[in-house]
Design a protein around this motif. Structure first.
Motif, mmCIF file in Angstrom:
data_model
loop_
_atom_site.group_PDB
_atom_site.id
_atom_site.type_symbol
_atom_site.label_atom_id
_atom_site.label_comp_id
_atom_site.label_asym_id
_atom_site.label_seq_id
_atom_site.Cartn_x
_atom_site.Cartn_y
_atom_site.Cartn_z
ATOM 1 N N ALA A 221 11.164 -71.038 -15.645
ATOM 2 C CA ALA A 221 12.643 -70.496 -15.372
ATOM 3 C C ALA A 221 12.444 -68.948 -15.796
ATOM 4 N N PHE A 224 15.997 -63.237 -15.323
ATOM 5 C CA PHE A 224 16.452 -62.406 -14.006
ATOM 6 C C PHE A 224 16.082 -62.684 -12.905
ATOM 7 N N ASP A 225 16.727 -62.727 -11.736
ATOM 8 C CA ASP A 225 15.968 -62.957 -10.536
ATOM 9 C C ASP A 225 15.489 -61.856 -10.058
ATOM 10 N N LYS A 229 19.147 -59.556 -11.076
ATOM 11 C CA LYS A 229 20.612 -60.377 -11.385
ATOM 12 C C LYS A 229 20.429 -61.219 -12.586
ATOM 13 N N THR A 231 20.272 -64.715 -14.934
ATOM 14 C CA THR A 231 20.430 -65.998 -14.485
ATOM 15 C C THR A 231 20.250 -66.894 -15.800
ATOM 16 N N ASP A 233 22.090 -69.032 -17.408
ATOM 17 C CA ASP A 233 22.673 -70.379 -17.657
ATOM 18 C C ASP A 233 21.982 -71.180 -16.444
ATOM 19 N N SER A 234 20.932 -70.685 -16.206
ATOM 20 C CA SER A 234 20.209 -71.627 -14.902
ATOM 21 C C SER A 234 19.825 -72.912 -15.778
ATOM 22 N N ASN A 237 16.826 -72.426 -18.237
ATOM 23 C CA ASN A 237 16.727 -71.496 -19.528
ATOM 24 C C ASN A 237 17.799 -72.234 -20.318
ATOM 25 N N LYS A 427 24.769 -74.310 -22.501
ATOM 26 C CA LYS A 427 25.123 -73.573 -21.447
ATOM 27 C C LYS A 427 26.156 -72.657 -21.302
ATOM 28 N N THR A 431 26.453 -69.017 -20.632
ATOM 29 C CA THR A 431 27.161 -68.437 -19.595
ATOM 30 C C THR A 431 28.290 -67.143 -20.375
ATOM 31 N N GLN A 434 25.826 -64.250 -20.184
ATOM 32 C CA GLN A 434 25.692 -63.745 -18.927
ATOM 33 C C GLN A 434 26.854 -62.793 -18.394
#
Length: 439
Positions: A221, A224-225, A229, A231, A233-234, A237, A427, A431, A434
């Motif tokens: 994971a 950040f993308d 940006k 991420t 709560d992917s 992660n 999560k 979230t 984030q």
């Protein structure tokens, strides 16, 4: 009086200050008053030793040596890690800071975005002997890709698994765990009679981030993308953070009281025989200060997923750790500041300072000293070169540390209280973290 930063820099710094964890630390100019004397510099050093007094004892003779060589007096203030980021951010906003300062290398991009730090272009690097003197991975953690670094590497480190040899022998454990499955199995064997297998610092936000980052990499994971940006709560992660907190919540190999630990408390427990293992960077100096002797502990790479060995990608087992040295752009003594950085990163001083702190010199020539070939430092150096990855080099990095570090802290608190730590609860915390990034 130093002039105030530009309005854009103030805006960036204000956003960072809102996310900073410590709310004390004094006013912006409490350790770095206006400096108009060309023969004086103010230096904020980070707390590298067991305590501030130890740092003063280590740095004092070296700063005196610099003064004798150059005639420039250095006013030293050692700033605790709990205060350092706040102090720096306040100084970038007000323009009233030190001439030279230490920064955690993970903060480089965030502080670079304020515009307050001197860019290390070719001319400035030439003034201290050249960029090529430094290890590439250390330079890579000194600022955003494609920009001149915001700082110069001073001390390099990586994480390792330290284990108490006597406690392992007493429990009949022959070798340290190489995978997390082994960590749990061995850990449950060691966690008995009031003692625990693994130490942690649940209230230490920086340490929380370092561990969460490694688990994230091992789950494939990213926080950040590619566009920067968040991420957080992917699924990867969420699984990563849950696996870390579960070492207390489900596996029961971390003491519940560790949820409140901060400021090297886990190292004290390790040295006192209360815990058998600790994940830390360059810990030998602290162990000795707490009464341990060479040979009392062993060092191994941080565990990786089952079936893997330390390496890149999903077998990453450390962040690229280290301390960088920066210069405030609006110093009234730029020539003196450059001379000081040159002195501190000289081959000889790199040997002296990194020996004192048990860290690895980021200056290539200094690494050839036999003092850096110990078992401890060989593991750290190999990890840094082959299986460590830099934390996200994004302007919001310090906010990321605070937001996600706090989420992990709150989850440890839930685990310590005996409340369930579930995929859903992890999560929800990530979230929330984030969402804080956009405020």
């Amino acid at each position: 009086m130093r002039r105030t930063r530009a309005a854009a820099a103030v805006a960036v710094t204000s956003a960072l200050l809102a996310a900073a964890t410590a709310c004390g630390g004094g006013s912006a100019d409490s350790g770095g008053a206006s400096n108009t004397a060309p023969k004086e510099l103010t230096y904020w050093a980070s707390n590298q030793g067991p305590d501030i007094a130890a740092d003063q004892a280590t740095l004092g003779p070296e700063l005196k040596k610099f003064e004798q060589q150059t005639g420039i007096k250095v006013k030293l203030e050692v700033v605790p890690w709990s205060d350092l980021l706040n102090r720096i951010l306040a100084a970038t906003a007000s323009g009233q800071g030190p001439d030279v300062l230490n920064i955690g290398n993970t903060w480089s991009s965030s502080l670079q975005a304020t515009g307050a730090l001197l860019p290390w272009d070719a001319k400035n690097f030439d003034a201290i002997g050249g960029k090529d003197r430094f290890v590439a991975s250390a330079i890579g953690s000194a600022g955003a890709t494609g920009k001149d670094p915001a700082a110069v590497p001073l001390y390099s480190m990586s994480y390792a698994l330290y284990y108490n040899k006597k406690m392992f022998r007493d429990a009949g454990v022959e070798k340290p765990p190489a995978t997390w499955d082994e960590m749990v199995t061995i850990g449950q064997k060691l966690s008995k009679d009031g003692k625990w297998a693994l130490g942690a610092e649940g209230s230490n936000l920086s340490n929380n981030i370092h561990q969460a980052f490694v688990f994230s990499k091992q789950h494939g994971a990213e926080f950040f993308d590619g566009a920067g940006k968040p991420t957080f709560d992917s699924p990867g992660n969420v699984d990563a953070v849950k696996q870390y907190v579960d070492l207390m919540a489900k596996d029961k190999i971390i003491a519940p009281g560790n949820a409140e630990y901060d400021k090297n408390q886990s190292l004290q427990d390790f040295a006192n025989g209360k815990t058998a293992m600790v994940l830390w960077q360059s810990a030998a100096t602290s162990f000795k200060a707490n009464g341990m002797k060479e040979g009392d502990w062993g060092v191994a790479p941080v565990p990786v997923p089952a079936g893997g060995t330390p390496g890149a990608g999903k077998n990453t087992n450390s962040m690229v750790a280290g301390i960088n040295m920066a210069v405030f752009k609006n110093t009234d003594n730029i020539d003196g500041a450059l001379k000081f950085v040159k002195f501190m990163t000289s081959d000889e001083e790199q040997k002296v300072l990194n020996k004192s702190y048990g860290s690895i010199p980021p200056v290539k020539a200094a690494q050839t000293d036999g003092a850096f070939a110990t078992d401890d430092l060989t593991v750290l150096r190999d990890t840094l070169g082959t299986s460590a990855a830099p934390l996200p080099q994004v302007p919001e990095e310090s906010q990321f540390e605070t937001a996600v570090g706090t989420a992990v802290k709150e989850l440890f608190a839930e685990a310590a209280a005996g409340n369930p730590v579930t995929t859903e609860s992890v999560k929800a915390k990530l979230t929330k973290a984030q969402q804080q990034m956009s405020k």
